[in-house]
Design a protein around this motif. Structure first.
Motif, short mmCIF file in Angstrom:
data_model
loop_
_atom_site.label_atom_id
_atom_site.label_comp_id
_atom_site.label_asym_id
_atom_site.label_seq_id
_atom_site.Cartn_x
_atom_site.Cartn_y
_atom_site.Cartn_z
N GLY A 139 0.73 -1.10 -0.07
CA GLY A 139 0.05 -0.09 -0.10
C GLY A 139 0.86 1.32 -0.21
O GLY A 139 2.15 1.31 -0.05
N ARG A 140 0.15 2.58 -0.12
CA ARG A 140 0.95 3.70 -0.06
C ARG A 140 0.27 4.79 1.08
O ARG A 140 -0.73 4.51 1.51
N VAL A 141 1.19 5.52 1.40
CA VAL A 141 1.04 6.71 2.47
C VAL A 141 1.17 8.11 1.74
O VAL A 141 2.26 8.17 1.12
N LEU A 142 0.40 8.78 1.90
CA LEU A 142 0.53 10.23 1.65
C LEU A 142 0.56 11.05 2.77
O LEU A 142 -0.54 11.19 3.70
N PHE A 143 1.95 11.52 3.11
CA PHE A 143 1.91 12.18 4.50
C PHE A 143 2.49 13.77 4.15
O PHE A 143 3.27 14.05 3.62
N GLY A 144 1.75 14.58 4.93
CA GLY A 144 2.19 16.00 4.82
C GLY A 144 2.49 16.48 6.28
O GLY A 144 1.58 16.44 7.20
N ASP A 145 3.59 17.29 6.39
CA ASP A 145 4.07 17.75 7.71
C ASP A 145 5.00 18.83 7.61
O ASP A 145 5.54 19.07 6.48
N GLY A 146 5.36 19.52 8.59
CA GLY A 146 6.10 20.79 8.79
C GLY A 146 7.42 20.53 8.69
O GLY A 146 7.83 19.26 9.30
N PHE A 147 8.36 21.39 8.21
CA PHE A 147 9.65 21.33 8.54
C PHE A 147 10.11 22.72 8.39
O PHE A 147 9.73 23.62 7.86
N TRP A 148 11.71 22.82 8.79
CA TRP A 148 12.25 23.98 8.82
C TRP A 148 12.68 24.34 7.49
O TRP A 148 13.56 23.51 7.18
N GLU A 149 12.38 25.23 6.57
CA GLU A 149 13.24 25.78 5.30
C GLU A 149 14.77 26.19 5.67
O GLU A 149 15.43 26.10 5.00
N ARG A 150 14.62 27.02 7.00
CA ARG A 150 15.76 27.60 7.29
C ARG A 150 15.74 27.65 8.90
O ARG A 150 14.68 27.18 9.57
N GLU A 151 16.66 27.96 9.69
CA GLU A 151 16.93 27.94 10.94
C GLU A 151 15.84 29.16 11.48
O GLU A 151 16.06 30.40 11.13
N PRO A 152 14.83 28.61 12.53
CA PRO A 152 13.67 29.88 12.73
C PRO A 152 14.42 30.64 13.64
O PRO A 152 14.96 30.70 14.43
N SER A 153 13.85 32.08 13.30
CA SER A 153 14.07 33.32 14.13
C SER A 153 13.58 33.17 15.24
O SER A 153 12.30 32.64 15.37
N PRO A 154 13.68 34.10 16.42
CA PRO A 154 12.72 34.14 17.42
C PRO A 154 11.27 34.71 17.13
O PRO A 154 10.38 34.48 17.60
N ALA A 155 11.10 35.60 15.99
CA ALA A 155 9.99 36.11 15.45
C ALA A 155 9.15 34.90 14.93
O ALA A 155 8.01 34.90 15.14
N GLY A 161 4.18 29.91 17.94
CA GLY A 161 4.07 29.45 19.06
C GLY A 161 4.74 28.10 19.03
O GLY A 161 4.27 27.21 19.78
N ALA A 162 5.77 28.13 18.59
CA ALA A 162 6.67 26.95 18.55
C ALA A 162 7.96 26.98 19.30
O ALA A 162 8.36 27.74 19.56
N GLU A 163 8.65 25.68 19.20
CA GLU A 163 9.97 25.63 19.70
C GLU A 163 10.77 25.31 18.62
O GLU A 163 10.25 24.32 17.66
N PRO A 164 12.20 25.40 18.58
CA PRO A 164 13.06 24.86 17.52
C PRO A 164 12.98 23.54 17.23
O PRO A 164 13.06 22.92 16.04
N GLY A 165 12.80 22.74 18.36
CA GLY A 165 12.65 21.21 18.24
C GLY A 165 11.62 20.67 17.58
O GLY A 165 11.38 19.44 17.42
N ASP A 166 10.30 21.37 17.41
CA ASP A 166 9.11 21.09 17.20
C ASP A 166 9.37 20.32 15.59
O ASP A 166 8.35 19.56 15.03
N PHE A 167 10.10 20.75 14.69
CA PHE A 167 10.36 20.45 13.34
C PHE A 167 12.00 20.13 13.29
O PHE A 167 12.64 20.76 13.92
#
Length: 251
Positions: A139-155, A161-167
């Motif tokens: 079978g197959r899986v279609l999975f959509g999830d977040g990732f950091w395109e670049r290192e997140p700034s404080p802003a 409302g996230a932490e650096p380790g969330d993605f």
């Protein structure tokens, strides 16, 4: 002023400007459906389906295919059932008002989860394992999830409302899929135009349109404040930093 009322007013299920509750274009959606390639009679499950637009596209792509939408939001389920009836899919698409982590049926040809990995206590890794267990061999899986395109700034972190380790990075997300026993067949990401249109149609646009149409409403100031906060968080924070990946995975 009620925060709950404002949140309900701006919620995605009641927003007719949103085709789906994720940054996704018609062309991109068609590419995902083609890559998933549901066969005639396929059984499809969408974990955190919302109102099931993508699920219905997948069901429509294969004669005799059926779909199960797993969704806890009753407003989303109501919208999904209405859409299914309007499109003649009421006998092929069912909704189950239960959490994704609690849904135990398996043997599906395709399992879908877009932006709902938080439904599992262990997040992305646990979600991927659960999706792998939900599909039959081959079978197959279609999975959509977040990732950091670049290192997140404080802003960016504040806006989400996230932490650096969330993605992690996109490669780290792919590696998590592989660790769950899934092999990437196609990897695409939401582009900036898809993100901008999504944010403009979702909370920001819906709230802004509502305030213009209801200048004397008791919630007017609260809604405008919520819109301004979301706009600042996106344009002044996570725009171009948070990415959304769509992984079509084989077993």
């Amino acid at each position: 002023m009620s925060t709950a009322e404002i949140r309900a007013l701006m919620a995605a299920p009641g927003n007719d400007r949103l085709t789906w509750n994720t940054p996704l274009s018609e062309e991109h959606a068609a590419t995902l459906v083609a890559a998933c390639a549901p066969a005639p009679g396929a059984r499809i499950a969408d974990f955190g389906s919302g109102w099931g637009e993508l699920l219905m596209r997948l069901v429509e792509a294969a004669p005799g295919a059926t779909g199960d939408g797993i969704e806890t939001d009753p407003d989303a389920v109501t919208r999904g059932m209405l859409l299914a009836r309007e499109r003649g899919l009421a006998d092929r698409v069912r909704f189950h008002e239960v959490s994704a982590a609690a849904y135990a049926e398996a043997g599906y040809d395709l399992a879908v989860c877009i932006g709902s990995s938080h439904a599992w206590p262990g997040g992305t890794s646990e979600a991927l394992k659960a999706l792998r267990a939900a599909v039959r061999p081959g079978g197959r899986v279609l999975f959509g999830d977040g990732f950091w395109e670049r290192e997140p700034s404080p802003a960016a972190l504040e806006g989400l409302g996230a932490e650096p380790g969330d993605f992690g990075s996109l490669l780290e997300l792919i590696r998590q899929a592989e660790a769950a026993g899934l092999r990437p067949l196609q990897v695409t990401v939401a582009d900036q135009r898809e993100w901008d249109l999504f944010e403009s149609a979702a909370n920001i646009g819906r709230g802004e349109r509502w305030t213009l149409e209801n200048p004397g409403h008791r919630l007017h100031a609260g809604v405008r404040e919520a819109v301004d906060a979301r706009r600042t968080g996106y344009y002044g924070g996570y725009r171009g930093t948070l990415g959304l990946a769509y992984l079509v995975l084989g077993t």
